[in-house]
Design an enzyme around this catalytic site. Structure first.
Site, PDB file in Angstrom:
ATOM      1  N   LYS A  87      77.228  16.961  39.548  1.00 46.16           N
ATOM      2  CA  LYS A  87      77.048  17.829  38.996  1.00 46.16           C
ATOM      3  C   LYS A  87      78.139  18.989  40.054  1.00 46.16           C
ATOM      4  CE  LYS A  87      74.090  21.919  37.063  1.00 46.16           C
ATOM      5  NZ  LYS A  87      72.679  22.179  37.213  1.00 46.16           N
ATOM      6  N   SER A 162      71.398  23.482  32.229  1.00 46.36           N
ATOM      7  CA  SER A 162      72.487  23.640  32.615  1.00 46.36           C
ATOM      8  C   SER A 162      73.539  22.629  33.189  1.00 46.36           C
ATOM      9  CB  SER A 162      72.706  25.182  34.036  1.00 46.36           C
ATOM     10  OG  SER A 162      72.206  24.616  34.983  1.00 46.36           O
ATOM     11  N   SER A 186      66.779  21.951  34.080  1.00 45.04           N
ATOM     12  CA  SER A 186      68.760  22.062  33.477  1.00 45.04           C
ATOM     13  C   SER A 186      68.497  20.361  34.022  1.00 45.04           C
ATOM     14  CB  SER A 186      69.379  22.542  34.715  1.00 45.04           C
ATOM     15  OG  SER A 186      69.462  23.639  33.633  1.00 45.04           O
TER      16      SER A 186
HETATM   17  N1  GLN Z   1      67.524  27.287  31.534  1.00 44.56           N
HETATM   18  C1  GLN Z   1      66.992  27.453  32.555  1.00 44.56           C
HETATM   19  C2  GLN Z   1      67.981  28.900  32.798  1.00 44.56           C
HETATM   20  O1  GLN Z   1      68.860  29.498  32.689  1.00 44.56           O
HETATM   21  C3  GLN Z   1      66.829  26.329  33.907  1.00 44.56           C
HETATM   22  C4  GLN Z   1      68.265  26.741  34.643  1.00 44.56           C
HETATM   23  C5  GLN Z   1      68.269  25.005  35.395  1.00 44.56           C
HETATM   24  O2  GLN Z   1      67.154  24.569  35.534  1.00 44.56           O
HETATM   25  N2  GLN Z   1      69.177  24.953  36.758  1.00 44.56           N
HETATM   26  O3  GLN Z   1      67.564  29.176  33.963  1.00 44.56           O
END
Ligand code: GLN
Length: 512
Positions: A87, A162, A186
């Site tokens: 990532k 994400s 994420s």
């Molecule tokens: N979907 C969550 C957010 O928007 C989690 C994101 C993540 O785990 N980086 O913050």
């Protein structure tokens, strides 16, 4: 004597363990393994858009160096020759690291993250940086100034977020394993959406050194893989104390691949029944969940009902705490130290113009929200309260683990949704994290594994993967992996392949 069998499958069909064994034993070169993966990317990337960057020349020379080392008789590591994509939140020396944001465009860090370092030490070939929601904020990978990636099972749907690119590339066999980060889900949510394994370790198990910070008290890095044992092997390479991260745990790391062999016999699987009555839980997801729990029972586990009374406050709590931490972490992007700089006549105007041009709408929303909840006159009402709710949520889990060994839930309330579904309604997107956020707030290890498929709709959507989540107690990765591997042994969801691979003539066995 029988002639030895020659494995003619392209390397993209192998697990990371199989690749490492072949490269260590000399049956395949690291270069040929890399080339097979680059060819797969070449064929699929125009549609999937999982990669932001592919430093192929660097990867080729690294693969060559590994082959040379083997020729000299050196013993290679547990990820020998395994191409791994990261990532774009992981800092890589000399290779642009944008964290999915325009504000970092062009930033080539002078150092490697702990993850890049440890993977290379284990023999991995780092060969790409993957797309993500900007600063890891999102659940669909649509919060991006670049082209959003697609779900390999259905190109009209999101891969989740994400870490969308990390999940999509593993599902599409463009990498055997990849890394993502998980602040509120994420790793697990996109793993569920793409039908692969995604593992978030106990907070502090894996260093955060060299990971662009979103919400430091929640962020953890972890692997994506196509089976549980590959995920265990990658975590084994990543885990362990790192003095460069103040929250890194000084705990010994048990043998995680051995843990996968334990089986589920005698394990008590806790099911938070009340959470399953959530409005908005897709009936197909619920059905698949029940089948997954039944699969664990077949493997020797028993089911117990548990309660997590504060679970319904988790999303609200998270969306106060994580923006608060983000607003302070992201203050460093000011046009002076990194990436983008929009020059104006005064320093303050330069800050403002740079941040206005560099950050996308979701990041700005979170910075505003975080700054608001930290203001002196709202701190107690929002931040202080959310901190106390966080403690209650953590205590719920502690209490639950007195009567069970792992907790099971769906990974997400729905399967992958169509691109654009939540556009303009961030709150509805936030709700896709209901099942995953608790583990971050409580710092617990959790995994999403393939747990079934939706029914194909006639003339509509093909079958879509459904994730099954298991949550373990603090430092309970061995039990978590034992349960996950036992589920995998009695199901075959993880062996299914996106139809896209067949359409592209990239079927297993090297068909063309
Ligand atoms: N979907 C969550 C957010 O928007 C989690 C994101 C993540 O785990 N980086 O913050």
């Amino acid at each position: 004597m029988e002639a030895p069998l020659v494995d003619i499958r392209p390397a993209t069909e192998l697990s990371a363990r199989e690749i490492a064994a072949a490269v260590r034993g000399g049956a395949r070169s690291a270069r040929s393994v890399l080339n097979d993966h680059l060819a797969q990317i070449e064929a699929l990337e125009p549609e999937l858009r999982a990669f932001l960057r592919r430093p192929a020349a660097l990867a080729r020379s690294r693969a060559q160096a590994l082959d040379d080392a083997r020729d000299r008789g050196e013993t290679l590591g547990p990820l020998a020759g395994v191409p791994v994509a990261l990532k774009d939140i992981f800092v890589t020396r000399g290779v642009e690291t944008s964290c999915g944001s325009k504000i970092l465009a062009g930033w080539a860090p002078p150092y490697d993250s702990a993850h890049a370092e440890r993977l290379e030490r284990a023999g991995a070939v780092l060969f790409g940086k993957l797309t993500m929601d900007e600063f890891a904020m999102g659940s669909s990978n649509e919060n991006t100034p670049f082209t959003p990636p697609r779900n390999p099972w259905d190109l009209t749907r999101v891969p989740g977020g994400s870490s969308g690119g990390s999940a999509a590339c593993v599902a599409a066999r463009m990498a055997a394993v990849s890394l993502g980060t998980d602040t509120g889900g994420s790793i697990r949510q996109p793993a569920g959406f793409c039908g692969v394994v995604g593992l978030k370790p106990t907070y502090g198990r894996v260093s955060r050194y060299g990971m662009v910070a979103f919400a430091s008290s929640l962020d953890q890095a972890g692997p994506f893989a196509r089976d549980v044992r590959d995920a265990a092997r990658v975590l084994q390479c990543l885990a362990g104390f790192d003095p460069r991260d103040a929250s890194s745990l000084r705990e010994p790391v048990p043998d995680l691949e051995v843990a996968c062999e334990r089986g589920a016999g005698g394990l008590r699987v806790g099911v938070p029944k009340a959470m399953l009555d959530l409005p908005g839980l897709d009936p197909g997801v619920r059905e698949a969940f029940e089948r997954s729990v039944a699969a664990l029972e077949r493997a020797g586990a028993s089911r117990v009902d548990i309660e997590l009374p504060h679970a319904r406050y988790a999303v609200a709590c998270y969306y106060v705490l994580s923006p608060a931490e983000a607003s302070s972490n992201l203050a460093r992007f000011d046009g002076v130290r990194y990436g983008l700089r929009v020059e104006k006549s005064t320093l303050r105007e330069t800050y403002e113009a740079t941040r206005d041009a560099g950050f996308g709408p979701e990041v700005k929303r979170r910075i505003l929200l975080g700054t608001f909840v930290l203001r002196a006159d709202s701190y107690e009402r929002y931040y202080g309260r959310a901190m106390r709710v966080r403690t209650l949520i953590a205590r719920d889990y502690e209490a639950a683990f007195k009567t069970c060994d792992v907790i099971a839930t769906p990974t997400s309330p729905t399967p992958a949704f169509p691109l654009g579904r939540h556009a303009g309604d961030p709150l509805s997107m936030y709700l896709s994290d209901v099942f995953t956020i608790g583990a971050n707030l409580a710092g617990l290890p959790a995994i999403s594994i393939p747990g079934g498929f939706t029914q194909a709709e006639p003339g509509g959507s093909p079958p879509l993967p459904i994730g099954f989540q298991l949550i373990g107690p603090r430092l309970g990765e061995p039990t978590l992996l034992a349960a996950a591997a036992a589920h995998e042994a009695v199901t075959d969801w993880h062996t299914r392949r996106p139809a896209l691979l067949e359409r592209r003539g990239l079927a297993g066995g090297g068909a063309s």
